[in-house]
Design an enzyme around this catalytic site. Structure first.
Site, PDB file in Angstrom:
ATOM      1  N   ARG A   1      -6.176   1.740 -20.441  1.00 45.96           N
ATOM      2  CA  ARG A   1      -6.181   2.241 -19.062  1.00 45.96           C
ATOM      3  C   ARG A   1      -7.021   3.517 -19.028  1.00 45.96           C
ATOM      4  NH1 ARG A   1       0.072   1.645 -17.047  1.00 45.96           N
ATOM      5  NH2 ARG A   1       0.301   3.375 -18.513  1.00 45.96           N
ATOM      6  N   ARG A  31       9.390  10.460 -22.431  1.00 45.30           N
ATOM      7  CA  ARG A  31       9.284  10.118 -21.017  1.00 45.30           C
ATOM      8  C   ARG A  31      10.253   8.965 -20.762  1.00 45.30           C
ATOM      9  NH1 ARG A  31       4.131   9.946 -23.211  1.00 45.30           N
ATOM     10  NH2 ARG A  31       4.057   7.689 -22.876  1.00 45.30           N
ATOM     11  N   MET A  67      11.288 -14.292   6.743  1.00 45.67           N
ATOM     12  CA  MET A  67      10.882 -12.890   6.726  1.00 45.67           C
ATOM     13  C   MET A  67      12.081 -11.954   6.751  1.00 45.67           C
ATOM     14  SD  MET A  67       8.393 -10.787   9.348  1.00 45.67           S
ATOM     15  CE  MET A  67       6.930 -11.751   8.947  1.00 45.67           C
TER      16      MET A  67
END
Length: 373
Positions: A140, A223, A315
């Site tokens: 990344r 972390r 929905m």
């Protein structure tokens, strides 16, 4: 999106679970090693500010976020602990980073040079705190070679507007049983550290998976992310060393219950047809809330019974097949415990062919979050 307070669907966050997960992890850490709570993406959908409060109660001494705005949110909520932005931000936003005392990730020389030029031009009173990200195999962001890192350190040391606060990397396979690639990444990071003239205040490599399953002696901070929310980073691959306590519960109520005769179609496309007279219940949640269409065929809990979602997810509503007539307003559990049964977020993720990280993050902002101990 507006929060739908006036319907029975809600997410309940059990903040004590977050606090306990932090406490349990800190109890395993060597003395002097800090835990930064990762509260990016609105605390993995759990609520950033409330999650941060629970993490501090457990002993977290700092935070990690994904972008500048998430860091500002914590500062405006009154948190004064260190905050690391796990990304490079636009240089024209660096003034905000300094004003709000946020540490920023640097991952390449070009960004460093642009940042220094911007800060020199604007003549700010304080230097920008930086953590150098080393790309040891994630692909990344981050410096690729030890020389690049050494050059970056030299550049920072020669700058009056930059301050070197930390260095870190991220393991891509720490949640897998095969440690081959993890060890390769670890060695690459060690090679980088060996070539540095000195170490900064923070050196950190451990995400949740590394903290749980690797006796990682590098660095002085971890972390702590998805495990803080009570979710196993590996899914099914590895067993956590202590019980993680899930913090999120998703519940609703039955708003319609009706007995349909044999041969009746349910939902769009008539993808389910009753095979006999059946009790069908309707629940006010749908794909606009992150309860996606591929959850058709999955189940929810009503009175301790697993009840299949029949017909396509709409929905705003889903329909379920009930074992018998159930009163309107009866509690429905979509994630969490209901009597003696439980539906985990991992099970939802399995049905969706994804990971529980994604499930937590896509549960929409339309669903109210309620916080309980």
């Amino acid at each position: 999106m507006v929060v739908a307070w006036h319907r029975p669907t809600k997410i309940i966050i059990h903040t004590k679970a977050i606090t306990n997960n932090v406490k349990n992890e800190l109890a395993r850490l060597p003395e002097g090693k800090e835990l930064f709570a990762v509260v990016k993406a609105n605390g993995y959908g759990h609520g950033a500010v409330q999650t941060a409060q629970a993490a501090v109660a457990g002993g977290a001494t700092g935070f990690c976020v994904s972008n500048l705005d998430e860091g500002v949110e914590l500062r405006e909520a009154g948190f004064n602990q260190p905050i690391l932005v796990l990304n490079m931000i636009p240089v024209d936003a660096l003034t905000l980073a300094i004003v709000h005392d946020l540490s920023i990730t640097a991952g390449n020389k070009e960004w460093l040079e642009n940042a220094a030029n911007y800060l020199n031009k604007h003549k700010l009173k304080h230097a920008l705190s930086l953590h150098l990200k080393v790309d040891t195999g994630m692909g990344r962001i981050g410096f690729l070679t030890p020389k690049e890192v050494v050059d970056a350190v030299t550049f920072i040391q020669e700058s009056a507007v930059l301050e070197w606060e930390g260095i870190y990397t991220h393991f891509s396979t720490a949640d897998q049983a095969d440690e081959t690639y993890w060890k390769q990444q670890q060695q690459r990071f060690l090679n980088t550290l060996e070539q540095l003239p000195f170490l900064p205040k923070y050196v950190h490599v451990s995400n949740s998976a590394t903290a749980l399953w690797h006796d990682e002696k590098i660095g002085n901070m971890i972390r702590f992310g998805v495990a803080m929310y009570g979710l196993n980073p590996s899914g099914h691959a590895l067993t956590e060393p202590y019980p993680l306590q899930p913090a999120l519960e998703l519940v609703s109520e039955l708003i319609q219950v009706k007995r349909l005769p044999e041969g009746e179609g349910i939902g769009y496309g008539e993808t389910y047809i009753t095979e006999k007279p059946e009790w069908i219940g309707t629940i006010p949640i749908g794909y606009a809330d992150g309860w996606l269409r591929n959850l058709q065929g999955f189940s929810v809990l009503v009175e301790g019974f697993l009840c299949e979602i029949v017909g396509r997810v709409c929905m705003d509503q889903i329909m379920i097949r009930l074992p018998h007539e159930v009163p309107l307003g009866t509690k429905v559990t979509l994630i969490g415990k209901n009597q003696e049964k439980e539906i985990t977020m991992q099970e939802v993720a399995d049905q969706m062919s994804t990971i529980h990280y994604e499930v937590a993050c896509i549960l929409g902002t339309r669903i109210p979050r309620e916080y309980q101990d």
